[in-house]
Design an enzyme around this catalytic site. Structure first.
Site, PDB file in Angstrom:
ATOM      1  N   TYR A  46       0.865  -1.190   0.000  1.00  0.00           N
ATOM      2  CA  TYR A  46       0.000   0.000   0.000  1.00  0.00           C
ATOM      3  C   TYR A  46       0.895   1.232   0.000  1.00  0.00           C
ATOM      4  O   TYR A  46       1.878   1.296   0.756  1.00  0.00           O
ATOM      5  CB  TYR A  46      -0.870  -0.013   1.260  1.00  0.00           C
ATOM      6  N   ASP A 102       9.362   2.711  -1.028  1.00  0.00           N
ATOM      7  CA  ASP A 102       8.379   3.358  -0.158  1.00  0.00           C
ATOM      8  C   ASP A 102       8.732   3.009   1.292  1.00  0.00           C
ATOM      9  O   ASP A 102       8.385   1.943   1.780  1.00  0.00           O
ATOM     10  CB  ASP A 102       6.968   2.889  -0.505  1.00  0.00           C
ATOM     11  N   LYS A 145       5.366   9.086   8.657  1.00  0.00           N
ATOM     12  CA  LYS A 145       5.272   8.505   9.996  1.00  0.00           C
ATOM     13  C   LYS A 145       6.343   9.001  10.971  1.00  0.00           C
ATOM     14  O   LYS A 145       6.261  10.120  11.486  1.00  0.00           O
ATOM     15  CB  LYS A 145       5.244   6.980   9.886  1.00  0.00           C
TER      16      LYS A 145
HETATM   17  P1  KE4 Z   1      -0.383   8.157   4.898  1.00  0.00           P
HETATM   18  O1  KE4 Z   1      -0.986   8.895   3.725  1.00  0.00           O
HETATM   19  O2  KE4 Z   1      -1.427   7.328   5.637  1.00  0.00           O
HETATM   20  O3  KE4 Z   1       0.434   9.036   5.823  1.00  0.00           O
HETATM   21  O4  KE4 Z   1       0.705   7.115   4.305  1.00  0.00           O
HETATM   22  C1  KE4 Z   1       0.318   6.202   3.313  1.00  0.00           C
HETATM   23  C2  KE4 Z   1       1.273   5.028   3.332  1.00  0.00           C
HETATM   24  C3  KE4 Z   1       2.240   4.938   2.359  1.00  0.00           C
HETATM   25  N1  KE4 Z   1       3.133   3.912   2.333  1.00  0.00           N
HETATM   26  C4  KE4 Z   1       3.093   2.950   3.284  1.00  0.00           C
HETATM   27  C5  KE4 Z   1       4.092   1.834   3.223  1.00  0.00           C
HETATM   28  C6  KE4 Z   1       2.121   2.995   4.316  1.00  0.00           C
HETATM   29  O5  KE4 Z   1       2.087   2.002   5.245  1.00  0.00           O
HETATM   30  C7  KE4 Z   1       1.194   4.051   4.353  1.00  0.00           C
HETATM   31  C8  KE4 Z   1       0.107   4.144   5.403  1.00  0.00           C
HETATM   32  N2  KE4 Z   1       0.055   3.081   6.343  1.00  0.00           N
HETATM   33  C9  KE4 Z   1      -1.224   2.835   6.932  1.00  0.00           C
HETATM   34  C10 KE4 Z   1      -1.094   1.624   7.865  1.00  0.00           C
HETATM   35  N3  KE4 Z   1      -0.838   0.435   7.193  1.00  0.00           N
HETATM   36  C11 KE4 Z   1      -1.770   4.017   7.640  1.00  0.00           C
HETATM   37  C12 KE4 Z   1      -2.950   3.744   8.547  1.00  0.00           C
HETATM   38  C13 KE4 Z   1      -4.220   4.289   7.977  1.00  0.00           C
HETATM   39  O6  KE4 Z   1      -4.427   4.198   6.750  1.00  0.00           O
HETATM   40  O7  KE4 Z   1      -5.015   4.797   8.799  1.00  0.00           O
END
Ligand code: KE4
Length: 426
Positions: free
Chosen positions: A142, A237, A265
């Site tokens: 993701y 990523d 993060k």
């Molecule tokens: P954000 O847009 O949520 O800050 O980041 C997206 C993203 C991009 N790349 C990786 C590898 C990620 O894990 C994420 C977001 N992770 C999720 C948890 N698996 C965020 C939690 C959520 O969506 O509320």
């Protein structure tokens, strides 16, 4: 009804699903999510006064623990000087310098507000620099919710991607292919046909969105070689793995050099920060230095950069990652022993303080299709049993767990004891 129950009912009237990010709604595990009112170190307190040992850590950012005094002080001090100027500040330079200092593949970096923005911008940059359109991602990985990355595999690996959400145009999805993770032959077969159309391969170097799934030995170097062979940019990523699995991220741990890195993060210390960076000659294509446009009202925001800088200062202290490694290793081993003693088939995975647990007979899980064979019902029983016991795990089989430096031996022991009680009833 609990206070969280009442709040959840109220929230659902005016916020879609009652939450501002889907996974928080406990939809896959069922039940009512505790509404959190405060957190300190490794502990969360909910609206009913219940306390939990937190292994979600806001999905990764809280590696130094919640409400760390140095982070709180830095944000308070910055807030007293104004929360946002929409103008350059020295703190943005300092955070960029810190990131570049820890990640040698990054010579220049742009701060944004989320991991989604970082990945979306990195993809646009790769397309702009190469003049090519096709993007390759991997099923189960993701990269945020931008249209071009909400794509799943089409009917055959070499055919077009299909939208993984309504609202994503088919035309957009067709420019993204989703292939099996950890499968170099599948990638090579597609590149043999279309390699010269591909702008970038984007990958989670350690996958944390299909549960925690590790790259097979040689996989990441295989991606690097494939990119070199076809003139494709490699985007790692590291939104989740950056400053999580090691100070230098997964690229440092595995010794693989990306063309572009995305971050998020941890570098925001719990405030909204994302970033993308790479070699100077690539990054200087970004506006206003170059023609590829990307912008953001609150990018490099003074409060977020203060929290990020304070966090990176703390995790730069000698022994920080060694301590995390020891504790995460101990917890992972002990949890596995508890489940084995209870006769529960499972697979524990871990890189640094990023952990996964699958209820499966498999001794390895290398890609999403294998992860989906895990026993989801047993996971849900495990999740709720641990929650009842005051242990707050990620409410989905397809997420990773995280330790902070605040998870001391006593809390780890408490977690293991809770697991022993829950395993007996699984
Ligand atoms: P954000 O847009 O949520 O800050 O980041 C997206 C993203 C991009 N790349 C990786 C590898 C990620 O894990 C994420 C977001 N992770 C999720 C948890 N698996 C965020 C939690 C959520 O969506 O509320």
């Amino acid at each position: 009804m609990t206070r969280s129950g009442g709040l959840f009912h109220r929230a659902r009237q005016i916020i879609p699903g009652g939450v501002n990010s889907p996974v928080r709604a406990f939809k896959s595990v069922g039940g009512t999510p505790p509404f959190i009112v405060s957190a300190q170190g490794a502990l969360l307190t909910d609206a009913d006064g219940r306390q939990y040992i937190d292994y979600v850590g806001s999905w990764g950012p809280m590696i130094v623990g919640h409400a760390h005094p140095q982070v709180v002080a830095a944000v308070q001090e910055a807030a007293a000087r104004g929360s946002s100027f929409g103008a350059p500040t020295e703190a943005e330079i300092q955070l960029a310098e810190k990131i570049i200092d820890c990640m040698p593949a990054i010579e220049m970096v742009r701060l944004v507000n989320s991991g989604t923005e970082a990945c979306m911008s990195a993809v646009r940059l790769a397309r702009g620099v190469t003049g090519r359109e096709l993007i390759i991602k991997f099923t189960g990985c993701y990269h945020g919710h931008s249209d071009g990355l909400l794509v799943e595999a089409g009917s055959g690996a070499a055919t077009f991607g299909v939208p993984s959400s309504p609202g994503v145009p088919a035309a957009t999805a067709r420019s993204t292919l989703s292939l099996p993770y950890n499968d170099l032959p599948a990638l090579q077969a597609v590149l043999a046909e279309r390699g010269h159309e591909v702008a970038a391969i984007i990958v989670e170097p350690v996958a944390g969105n299909m549960g925690c799934v590790l790259p097979l030995p040689g996989y990441l170097h295989g991606l690097r070689a494939a990119c070199d062979q076809y003139g494709i940019l490699l985007i790692l990523d590291e939104v989740m793995t950056g400053f999580r699995v090691a100070r230098g991220g997964a690229q440092g741990l595995y010794g693989v050099r990306p063309d572009i890195t995305t971050l998020g993060k941890v570098i925001g210390g719990g405030l909204p920060v994302g970033a993308y960076g790479g070699a100077r000659q690539i990054m200087e294509q970004i506006s206003p230095a170059g023609p590829i446009y990307q912008a953001g009202t609150l990018s490099g925001n003074p409060l977020a950069t203060a929290a990020g800088l304070a966090t990176l200062e703390i995790l730069s202290q000698p022994g920080f990652y060694e301590t995390l490694e020891q504790r995460a290793h101990r917890l992972s081993r002990a949890l596995s022993q508890v489940l084995t003693d209870a006769g529960i088939p499972h697979l524990g995975t871990r890189v640094g303080s990023m952990l996964g647990l699958f209820f499966t007979e498999r001794t390895q899980i290398n890609q999403f299709a294998e992860a989906t064979e895990s026993d989801g019902q047993r996971f849900n029983r495990w999740f709720h049993g641990m929650l009842e016991a005051g242990i707050y795990l990620a409410p989905s089989q397809y997420e990773a767990g995280f330790l902070s430096i605040a998870h001391d031996d006593a809390l780890i022991e408490q977690t293991i004891e809770a697991a022993r009680q829950v395993a007996a009833r699984l």
